[in-house]
Design a protein around this motif. Sequence first.
Motif, mmCIF file in Angstrom:
data_model
loop_
_atom_site.group_PDB
_atom_site.id
_atom_site.type_symbol
_atom_site.label_atom_id
_atom_site.label_comp_id
_atom_site.label_asym_id
_atom_site.label_seq_id
_atom_site.Cartn_x
_atom_site.Cartn_y
_atom_site.Cartn_z
ATOM 1 N N PHE A 72 0.849 -1.182 0.000
ATOM 2 C CA PHE A 72 0.000 0.000 0.000
ATOM 3 C C PHE A 72 0.890 1.240 0.000
ATOM 4 O O PHE A 72 2.075 1.169 0.317
ATOM 5 C CB PHE A 72 -0.968 0.022 1.195
ATOM 6 C CG PHE A 72 -0.289 0.151 2.533
ATOM 7 C CD1 PHE A 72 0.071 1.392 3.032
ATOM 8 C CD2 PHE A 72 -0.015 -0.968 3.291
ATOM 9 C CE1 PHE A 72 0.694 1.512 4.267
ATOM 10 C CE2 PHE A 72 0.600 -0.861 4.520
ATOM 11 C CZ PHE A 72 0.966 0.378 5.014
ATOM 12 N N THR A 73 0.309 2.354 -0.398
ATOM 13 C CA THR A 73 0.996 3.642 -0.352
ATOM 14 C C THR A 73 0.020 4.676 0.189
ATOM 15 O O THR A 73 -1.192 4.486 0.131
ATOM 16 C CB THR A 73 1.475 4.100 -1.747
ATOM 17 O OG1 THR A 73 0.346 4.163 -2.617
ATOM 18 C CG2 THR A 73 2.518 3.184 -2.323
ATOM 19 N N PHE A 74 0.565 5.765 0.712
ATOM 20 C CA PHE A 74 -0.255 6.885 1.158
ATOM 21 C C PHE A 74 -0.233 7.953 0.080
ATOM 22 O O PHE A 74 0.812 8.237 -0.511
ATOM 23 C CB PHE A 74 0.280 7.470 2.468
ATOM 24 C CG PHE A 74 0.138 6.548 3.650
ATOM 25 C CD1 PHE A 74 -0.973 5.737 3.797
ATOM 26 C CD2 PHE A 74 1.113 6.511 4.621
ATOM 27 C CE1 PHE A 74 -1.105 4.899 4.882
ATOM 28 C CE2 PHE A 74 0.986 5.682 5.726
ATOM 29 C CZ PHE A 74 -0.129 4.871 5.850
ATOM 30 N N ARG A 75 -1.401 8.542 -0.173
ATOM 31 C CA ARG A 75 -1.511 9.592 -1.179
ATOM 32 C C ARG A 75 -2.366 10.731 -0.649
ATOM 33 O O ARG A 75 -3.163 10.543 0.258
ATOM 34 C CB ARG A 75 -2.172 9.048 -2.449
ATOM 35 C CG ARG A 75 -1.350 8.005 -3.136
ATOM 36 C CD ARG A 75 -2.032 7.525 -4.379
ATOM 37 N NE ARG A 75 -1.709 6.111 -4.474
ATOM 38 C CZ ARG A 75 -2.482 5.201 -4.988
ATOM 39 N NH1 ARG A 75 -3.644 5.518 -5.463
ATOM 40 N NH2 ARG A 75 -2.104 3.950 -5.027
ATOM 41 N N ILE A 76 -2.253 11.874 -1.291
ATOM 42 C CA ILE A 76 -3.074 13.037 -0.987
ATOM 43 C C ILE A 76 -3.878 13.367 -2.239
ATOM 44 O O ILE A 76 -3.360 13.295 -3.355
ATOM 45 C CB ILE A 76 -2.188 14.234 -0.569
ATOM 46 C CG1 ILE A 76 -1.531 13.934 0.771
ATOM 47 C CG2 ILE A 76 -2.988 15.511 -0.509
ATOM 48 C CD1 ILE A 76 -0.642 15.047 1.268
ATOM 49 N N ASN A 77 -5.126 13.742 -2.044
ATOM 50 C CA ASN A 77 -5.996 14.037 -3.195
ATOM 51 C C ASN A 77 -5.626 15.335 -3.914
ATOM 52 O O ASN A 77 -5.888 15.472 -5.097
ATOM 53 C CB ASN A 77 -7.459 14.114 -2.749
ATOM 54 C CG ASN A 77 -8.004 12.754 -2.394
ATOM 55 O OD1 ASN A 77 -7.512 11.737 -2.865
ATOM 56 N ND2 ASN A 77 -9.019 12.736 -1.557
ATOM 57 N N LEU A 98 4.621 2.447 9.221
ATOM 58 C CA LEU A 98 3.484 1.542 9.383
ATOM 59 C C LEU A 98 3.860 0.120 8.965
ATOM 60 O O LEU A 98 3.466 -0.849 9.631
ATOM 61 C CB LEU A 98 2.283 2.042 8.589
ATOM 62 C CG LEU A 98 1.005 1.235 8.738
ATOM 63 C CD1 LEU A 98 0.607 1.081 10.210
ATOM 64 C CD2 LEU A 98 -0.121 1.877 7.947
ATOM 65 N N TYR A 99 4.630 -0.037 7.897
ATOM 66 C CA TYR A 99 5.099 -1.372 7.496
ATOM 67 C C TYR A 99 5.895 -2.040 8.612
ATOM 68 O O TYR A 99 5.719 -3.226 8.887
ATOM 69 C CB TYR A 99 5.972 -1.303 6.234
ATOM 70 C CG TYR A 99 5.188 -1.270 4.957
ATOM 71 C CD1 TYR A 99 4.355 -2.328 4.609
ATOM 72 C CD2 TYR A 99 5.262 -0.187 4.108
ATOM 73 C CE1 TYR A 99 3.624 -2.292 3.445
ATOM 74 C CE2 TYR A 99 4.541 -0.147 2.941
ATOM 75 C CZ TYR A 99 3.713 -1.208 2.612
ATOM 76 O OH TYR A 99 2.992 -1.169 1.460
#
Length: 172
Positions: A72-77, A98-99
């Motif tokens: 998974f990755t974190f993104r911003i809209n 988090l990993y």
Amino acid sequence: DLDAALETKKANIKSKWSRVVDYFLPGHGDVWGQNTLDQYEWDVFDRTGVDALRDFTAGIFSHTVNINSPWFTFRINDPNLSEVPEVKDALTNAAKALYRKLQNSNLEQELNQHFTFFGAFGRAFLYLDVVDGKFRFNNYSPACVNMTEDEHGVMNKVLRTFRETAVNAHSR
């Protein structure tokens, strides 16, 4: 009482789910708090259901979650903000942190049971608790959890039924 109403609804399908246990999870009557191996009715003629559920669980697990590599990755809209190097670094560092937390947890073991219940019953309940700063996951069988959904099909309430008192659980 909402929990009693949900238990009544679940009782209507419990016999069907008991048959699922018979053919896909033989010897796991503890899902419903019944049928120990001694009491089990051995009327399964082949292992097709057992093998199919095992293959389903392995397939879902291997194609969706690999604890040893990023999944998974974190993104911003906001497209402008997502291109800022500091924001990219912060999101990458948060994902890495988090990993590390997930790799030092029991997620892998609990996800195996979670996907098994999902494959057999079409629903599964995985709960995250943080104990002493560490993640601890628990998978609960459909027998002890009820849920409600809103008009859009989004789960909005989860009720857990305990099979024993806190005193009995603590003394074990």
